[in-house]
Design a protein around this motif. Structure first.
Motif, mmCIF file in Angstrom:
data_model
loop_
_atom_site.group_PDB
_atom_site.id
_atom_site.type_symbol
_atom_site.label_atom_id
_atom_site.label_comp_id
_atom_site.label_asym_id
_atom_site.label_seq_id
_atom_site.Cartn_x
_atom_site.Cartn_y
_atom_site.Cartn_z
ATOM 1 N N GLU A 160 -32.100 -9.313 50.852
ATOM 2 C CA GLU A 160 -33.365 -9.644 50.184
ATOM 3 C C GLU A 160 -33.147 -10.692 49.095
ATOM 4 O O GLU A 160 -33.986 -11.586 48.902
ATOM 5 C CB GLU A 160 -33.977 -8.380 49.587
ATOM 6 N N ALA A 161 -32.010 -10.589 48.383
ATOM 7 C CA ALA A 161 -31.723 -11.554 47.322
ATOM 8 C C ALA A 161 -31.487 -12.950 47.897
ATOM 9 O O ALA A 161 -31.958 -13.959 47.342
ATOM 10 C CB ALA A 161 -30.504 -11.093 46.525
ATOM 11 N N VAL A 162 -30.758 -13.018 49.013
ATOM 12 C CA VAL A 162 -30.500 -14.310 49.658
ATOM 13 C C VAL A 162 -31.807 -14.924 50.146
ATOM 14 O O VAL A 162 -32.081 -16.125 49.943
ATOM 15 C CB VAL A 162 -29.511 -14.138 50.833
ATOM 16 N N ALA A 163 -32.628 -14.125 50.798
ATOM 17 C CA ALA A 163 -33.912 -14.620 51.318
ATOM 18 C C ALA A 163 -34.810 -15.094 50.185
ATOM 19 O O ALA A 163 -35.490 -16.131 50.294
ATOM 20 C CB ALA A 163 -34.598 -13.520 52.119
ATOM 21 N N GLU A 164 -34.812 -14.354 49.092
ATOM 22 C CA GLU A 164 -35.639 -14.711 47.937
ATOM 23 C C GLU A 164 -35.221 -16.066 47.374
ATOM 24 O O GLU A 164 -36.070 -16.918 47.057
ATOM 25 C CB GLU A 164 -35.497 -13.632 46.863
ATOM 26 N N LYS A 165 -33.924 -16.283 47.267
ATOM 27 C CA LYS A 165 -33.435 -17.533 46.671
ATOM 28 C C LYS A 165 -33.631 -18.721 47.608
ATOM 29 O O LYS A 165 -34.081 -19.801 47.183
ATOM 30 C CB LYS A 165 -31.961 -17.379 46.314
ATOM 31 N N LEU A 166 -33.302 -18.547 48.886
ATOM 32 C CA LEU A 166 -33.412 -19.675 49.823
ATOM 33 C C LEU A 166 -34.863 -20.044 50.116
ATOM 34 O O LEU A 166 -35.160 -21.204 50.450
ATOM 35 C CB LEU A 166 -32.688 -19.346 51.129
ATOM 36 N N ALA A 167 -35.752 -19.093 49.998
ATOM 37 C CA ALA A 167 -37.171 -19.374 50.286
ATOM 38 C C ALA A 167 -37.742 -20.410 49.329
ATOM 39 O O ALA A 167 -38.716 -21.111 49.661
ATOM 40 C CB ALA A 167 -37.980 -18.081 50.208
ATOM 41 N N LYS A 168 -37.134 -20.532 48.158
ATOM 42 C CA LYS A 168 -37.632 -21.492 47.176
ATOM 43 C C LYS A 168 -37.402 -22.939 47.628
ATOM 44 O O LYS A 168 -38.073 -23.850 47.144
ATOM 45 C CB LYS A 168 -36.956 -21.251 45.832
ATOM 46 N N GLY A 169 -36.448 -23.144 48.529
ATOM 47 C CA GLY A 169 -36.172 -24.502 49.007
ATOM 48 C C GLY A 169 -36.718 -24.758 50.397
ATOM 49 O O GLY A 169 -36.377 -25.769 51.015
ATOM 50 N N LEU A 170 -37.530 -23.830 50.895
ATOM 51 C CA LEU A 170 -38.110 -23.968 52.228
ATOM 52 C C LEU A 170 -39.614 -23.727 52.172
ATOM 53 O O LEU A 170 -40.151 -23.316 51.138
ATOM 54 C CB LEU A 170 -37.455 -22.956 53.186
ATOM 55 N N THR A 171 -40.263 -23.971 53.295
ATOM 56 C CA THR A 171 -41.708 -23.718 53.387
ATOM 57 C C THR A 171 -41.986 -22.943 54.663
ATOM 58 O O THR A 171 -41.092 -22.754 55.503
ATOM 59 C CB THR A 171 -42.501 -25.038 53.429
ATOM 60 N N ASP A 172 -43.220 -22.520 54.817
ATOM 61 C CA ASP A 172 -43.592 -21.787 56.026
ATOM 62 C C ASP A 172 -43.448 -22.655 57.275
ATOM 63 O O ASP A 172 -43.332 -22.133 58.389
ATOM 64 C CB ASP A 172 -45.037 -21.286 55.918
ATOM 65 N N GLU A 173 -43.466 -23.989 57.087
ATOM 66 C CA GLU A 173 -43.330 -24.895 58.224
ATOM 67 C C GLU A 173 -41.870 -25.202 58.555
ATOM 68 O O GLU A 173 -41.574 -25.904 59.531
ATOM 69 C CB GLU A 173 -44.057 -26.222 57.947
ATOM 70 N N SER A 174 -40.944 -24.694 57.766
ATOM 71 C CA SER A 174 -39.518 -24.966 58.005
ATOM 72 C C SER A 174 -39.094 -24.367 59.343
ATOM 73 O O SER A 174 -39.511 -23.265 59.720
ATOM 74 C CB SER A 174 -38.669 -24.374 56.882
ATOM 75 N N THR A 175 -38.249 -25.111 60.056
ATOM 76 C CA THR A 175 -37.764 -24.653 61.356
ATOM 77 C C THR A 175 -36.537 -23.759 61.180
ATOM 78 O O THR A 175 -35.970 -23.650 60.083
ATOM 79 C CB THR A 175 -37.383 -25.853 62.231
ATOM 80 N N ASP A 176 -36.119 -23.152 62.302
ATOM 81 C CA ASP A 176 -34.906 -22.328 62.259
ATOM 82 C C ASP A 176 -33.700 -23.174 61.871
ATOM 83 O O ASP A 176 -32.788 -22.699 61.178
ATOM 84 C CB ASP A 176 -34.659 -21.675 63.620
ATOM 85 N N GLU A 177 -33.705 -24.446 62.327
ATOM 86 C CA GLU A 177 -32.594 -25.330 61.970
ATOM 87 C C GLU A 177 -32.560 -25.572 60.462
ATOM 88 O O GLU A 177 -31.479 -25.638 59.853
ATOM 89 C CB GLU A 177 -32.721 -26.671 62.705
ATOM 90 N N ASP A 178 -33.744 -25.701 59.864
ATOM 91 C CA ASP A 178 -33.806 -25.888 58.407
ATOM 92 C C ASP A 178 -33.239 -24.653 57.690
ATOM 93 O O ASP A 178 -32.474 -24.770 56.723
ATOM 94 C CB ASP A 178 -35.251 -26.120 57.961
ATOM 95 N N ILE A 179 -33.635 -23.495 58.178
ATOM 96 C CA ILE A 179 -33.166 -22.240 57.560
ATOM 97 C C ILE A 179 -31.653 -22.093 57.733
ATOM 98 O O ILE A 179 -30.932 -21.732 56.789
ATOM 99 C CB ILE A 179 -33.902 -21.035 58.181
ATOM 100 N N ASP A 180 -31.169 -22.414 58.947
ATOM 101 C CA ASP A 180 -29.727 -22.312 59.197
ATOM 102 C C ASP A 180 -28.942 -23.245 58.283
ATOM 103 O O ASP A 180 -27.849 -22.901 57.800
ATOM 104 C CB ASP A 180 -29.418 -22.652 60.659
#
Length: 224
Positions: A26-46
């Protein structure tokens, strides 16, 4: 599905061999979400996950999670053991902690229960002490086998006034008194059961020597 949920899924897929704690995920997801958007692809998340892994690997994160989990488990175990020990001590002393918000009718019931527990504990302790004392007395009597009734009566009076804190003390006492018992048996033999004979022939020394019988000697040897 929320962005954080997607990050958590990609984390588990990309680093399948690393089982992080729920809190860490949950902590990792919380932090990384700040640099992404709902339109971000799986490649962006990876890409973000790989960047995070370079800064502080998820393997090391897993080790840290395990350490924290072990520490928490130990603290909980220690607290439970301490609480149990305190409760047992309070019960044995007839004491009981009453919660401040407990109803008035509960206090006398808890106090009565604690008093009953203490009485039972004291009774069991007394029985155990008496049992140990009787067993030691029987062993001491057995160690005096072959001695006279008067000797045993006298020695038992002394024994009954003694107290042994440890089994080792009692064992040492038994060893130390073996020679006394043997001497008492020989003295009785000399006084009552021996055969008189002159020493040195006619006109010689008239001192008498008493010879113990085989039965008496056997009794002495049993106590050595």
């Amino acid at each position: 599905m929320t962005l954080k949920d997607r990050i958590a899924l990609r984390l588990k897929a990309l680093f399948a061999g690393v089982a992080l704690s729920k809190k860490s995920v949950e902590a990792v997801a919380e932090k990384l979400a700040k640099g992404l958007t709902d339109e971000s692809t799986d490649e962006d998340i990876d890409g973000k996950l790989n960047e995070r892994n370079e800064l502080f690997s998820f393997e090391d994160q897993k080790k840290h999670d395990d350490y924290l989990a072990g520490k928490a488990a130990k603290e909980a175990s220690d607290k439970a053991a301490a609480d149990k020990s305190a409760a047992e001590k309070a019960a044995s002393e007839g004491k009981v902690d009453i919660p401040e918000d407990a109803p008035a009718w509960l206090k006398p019931l808890l106090e009565a229960q604690a008093a009953t527990t203490k009485a039972l504990t004291d009774q069991i302790a007394a029985i155990q002490t008496e049992k140990v004392g009787n067993t030691r007395r029987e062993q001491f009597i057995q160690s005096m086998k072959g001695t006279s009734a008067d000797y045993q009566t006298r020695e038992l009076k002394k024994f009954d006034r003694m107290a042994f804190e440890k089994d080792e003390d009692f064992t040492e006492f038994l060893e130390e008194t073996k020679d006394d018992h043997a001497s008492a048996i020989q003295d009785d033999a000399n006084e009552n059961l021996g055969v008189d004979r002159p020493v040195g022939g006619a006109g010689g020394n008239t001192k008498k020597v008493v010879v113990a019988t085989d039965t008496e000697l056997d009794a002495v040897m049993e106590n050595l």
